[in-house]
Design a protein around this motif. Structure first.
Motif, PDB file in Angstrom:
ATOM      1  N   THR A 135       0.272  -1.016   0.246  1.00  0.00           N
ATOM      2  CA  THR A 135      -0.482   0.151   0.078  1.00  0.00           C
ATOM      3  C   THR A 135       0.332   1.282  -0.442  1.00  0.00           C
ATOM      4  O   THR A 135       1.672   1.624   0.965  1.00  0.00           O
ATOM      5  CB  THR A 135      -1.091  -0.055   1.881  1.00  0.00           C
ATOM      6  OG1 THR A 135      -1.836  -0.902   1.306  1.00  0.00           O
ATOM      7  CG2 THR A 135      -1.669   1.382   1.093  1.00  0.00           C
ATOM      8  N   HIS A 136       1.022   1.573  -0.708  1.00  0.00           N
ATOM      9  CA  HIS A 136       1.999   2.753  -1.276  1.00  0.00           C
ATOM     10  C   HIS A 136       1.269   4.140  -0.304  1.00  0.00           C
ATOM     11  O   HIS A 136       2.632   4.888   0.117  1.00  0.00           O
ATOM     12  CB  HIS A 136       2.350   2.898  -2.975  1.00  0.00           C
ATOM     13  CG  HIS A 136       2.703   2.132  -3.324  1.00  0.00           C
ATOM     14  ND1 HIS A 136       3.998   1.543  -3.631  1.00  0.00           N
ATOM     15  CD2 HIS A 136       2.106   1.723  -4.426  1.00  0.00           C
ATOM     16  CE1 HIS A 136       3.994   0.030  -4.379  1.00  0.00           C
ATOM     17  NE2 HIS A 136       2.807   0.286  -5.534  1.00  0.00           N
ATOM     18  N   ASP A 137       0.403   4.126  -0.349  1.00  0.00           N
ATOM     19  CA  ASP A 137       0.048   5.689   0.306  1.00  0.00           C
ATOM     20  C   ASP A 137       0.222   5.417   2.121  1.00  0.00           C
ATOM     21  O   ASP A 137       0.584   6.401   2.430  1.00  0.00           O
ATOM     22  CB  ASP A 137      -1.365   5.753   0.619  1.00  0.00           C
ATOM     23  CG  ASP A 137      -1.962   6.111  -0.732  1.00  0.00           C
ATOM     24  OD1 ASP A 137      -0.940   6.690  -1.416  1.00  0.00           O
ATOM     25  OD2 ASP A 137      -3.051   6.134  -0.760  1.00  0.00           O
ATOM     26  N   ALA A 138       0.459   4.010   2.322  1.00  0.00           N
ATOM     27  CA  ALA A 138       0.898   3.777   3.747  1.00  0.00           C
ATOM     28  C   ALA A 138       1.414   3.375   3.790  1.00  0.00           C
ATOM     29  O   ALA A 138       2.673   3.381   4.672  1.00  0.00           O
ATOM     30  CB  ALA A 138       0.105   2.627   4.509  1.00  0.00           C
ATOM     31  N   GLY A 139       2.826   3.675   2.942  1.00  0.00           N
ATOM     32  CA  GLY A 139       4.311   3.224   3.269  1.00  0.00           C
ATOM     33  C   GLY A 139       4.798   1.729   3.804  1.00  0.00           C
ATOM     34  O   GLY A 139       6.247   1.394   4.596  1.00  0.00           O
TER      35      GLY A 139
END
Lengths: 100, 100
Positions: A74-78
């Protein structure tokens, strides 16, 4: 906004997805799938694409003839979130369904 | 059995495919494609998959949301053959066709 799982949560979730592994370098969970041929590999990819679009959560993935490799993060959540765990479970379930 | 192209033949063919480049490390020709979203990226992948299956020549490729990267090589020939050049040209033509 979905949050990254703590290491312990991630490991607990992965224990229920024995065919997925944590790839620390990619900060993702990954699984490789083998099929008899390209046609069947791509048919599976089509199912995964529809699932991903429905969930609004998309894989990073590659295909070489009869092999498909999927990486979920989840790129947004790193990092790895509950969305990745849920999508991995749904992808696994696609393969469980045999024709009636 | 299709044969690997000599470097000069490969470079001559690539001059007619300006958006493809020779990746020496992969021993392949590669191109990256960008789309507005996943749906359109996967629609393109479906067209490429049908083309590849018809030609009996399949890409090594990856997708991440709206980006598709295609790598073409003829593994049996140990490098880039006329089949790769032909498939690259057909893939490019898929994108030329605008709706009527």
């Amino acid at each position: 906004m979905v949050e990254k799982l703590a290491s312990a949560e991630r490991d607990e979730a992965l224990a229920k997805l024995p065919q997925w592994r944590h790839d620390a370098a990619e900060n993702a969970i990954t699984r490789e799938f083998g099929f008899p041929d390209f046609s069947r590999a791509f048919a599976f990819m089509t199912q995964v694409a529809l699932l991903a679009e429905k969930e609004g959560h998309h894989p990073d993935w590659s295909n070489s003839y009869s092999t498909v490799r999927i990486s979920l993060s989840t790129h947004d959540a790193g990092g790895i979130s509950a969305k990745d765990i849920a999508l991995a479970g749904e992808i696994d379930r696609l393969l469980e369904r045999a024709p009636a």
